[in-house]
Design an enzyme around this catalytic site. Structure first.
Site, mmCIF file in Angstrom:
data_model
loop_
_atom_site.group_PDB
_atom_site.id
_atom_site.type_symbol
_atom_site.label_atom_id
_atom_site.label_comp_id
_atom_site.label_asym_id
_atom_site.label_seq_id
_atom_site.Cartn_x
_atom_site.Cartn_y
_atom_site.Cartn_z
ATOM 1 N N GLU A 245 0.832 -1.195 0.000
ATOM 2 C CA GLU A 245 0.000 0.000 0.000
ATOM 3 C C GLU A 245 0.871 1.251 0.000
ATOM 4 O OE1 GLU A 245 -0.343 -2.742 1.855
ATOM 5 O OE2 GLU A 245 -2.378 -2.933 2.659
ATOM 6 N N LYS B 36 1.690 -8.651 -5.900
ATOM 7 C CA LYS B 36 2.719 -9.458 -5.256
ATOM 8 C C LYS B 36 2.303 -10.923 -5.420
ATOM 9 C CE LYS B 36 4.959 -9.620 -0.743
ATOM 10 N NZ LYS B 36 5.017 -8.962 0.558
#
Length: 119
Positions: free
Chosen positions: A73, A99
């Site tokens: 984030e 990811k």
């Protein structure tokens, strides 16, 4: 306005909460959707009046391969802020960081976070 999309920009980096993520590293993928104020670019066909995506790729790469972040984030927000700072004609940056090898106790394709800047 017009939109520039950069999809699946791939980088090897060492982000994550776990020590193994820093030690081993992994591939991260970034999508950037940039809403651009056209100015004269569409009429003049001038690279100086738009977002040069080669330069934008370099901005993304520097952040993703740079300082370790625990959270994707925070990484996505840093990319969005850097792109809007480098290219003032970007009025909105939507950045997604994926990811694929997130350390979870099960099978998943990937984890991804999307941030929008400015909000």
């Amino acid at each position: 306005m017009y939109v520039i999309r950069m999809k699946n920009c791939a980088f090897f980096a060492r982000h994550g909460v776990l020590d193994e993520e820093e030690t081993l590293g992994q591939r991260f993928y970034v999508d950037a959707t940039l809403t651009v104020e056209p100015g004269r670019a569409l009429v003049d066909d001038s690279i100086e009046d738009t977002v040069h995506y080669g330069v934008a790729f370099g901005v993304i790469e520097k952040i993703i391969t740079g300082e370790r972040r625990f959270l994707i984030e925070a990484l996505a927000l840093e990319v969005a802020r850097a792109l809007t700072a480098r290219f003032p004609q970007i009025k909105r940056a939507e950045i997604t960081v994926r990811k694929p090898n997130a350390p979870v106790p099960g099978v998943l394709d990937h984890v991804e976070v999307t941030v929008v800047w400015p909000e």
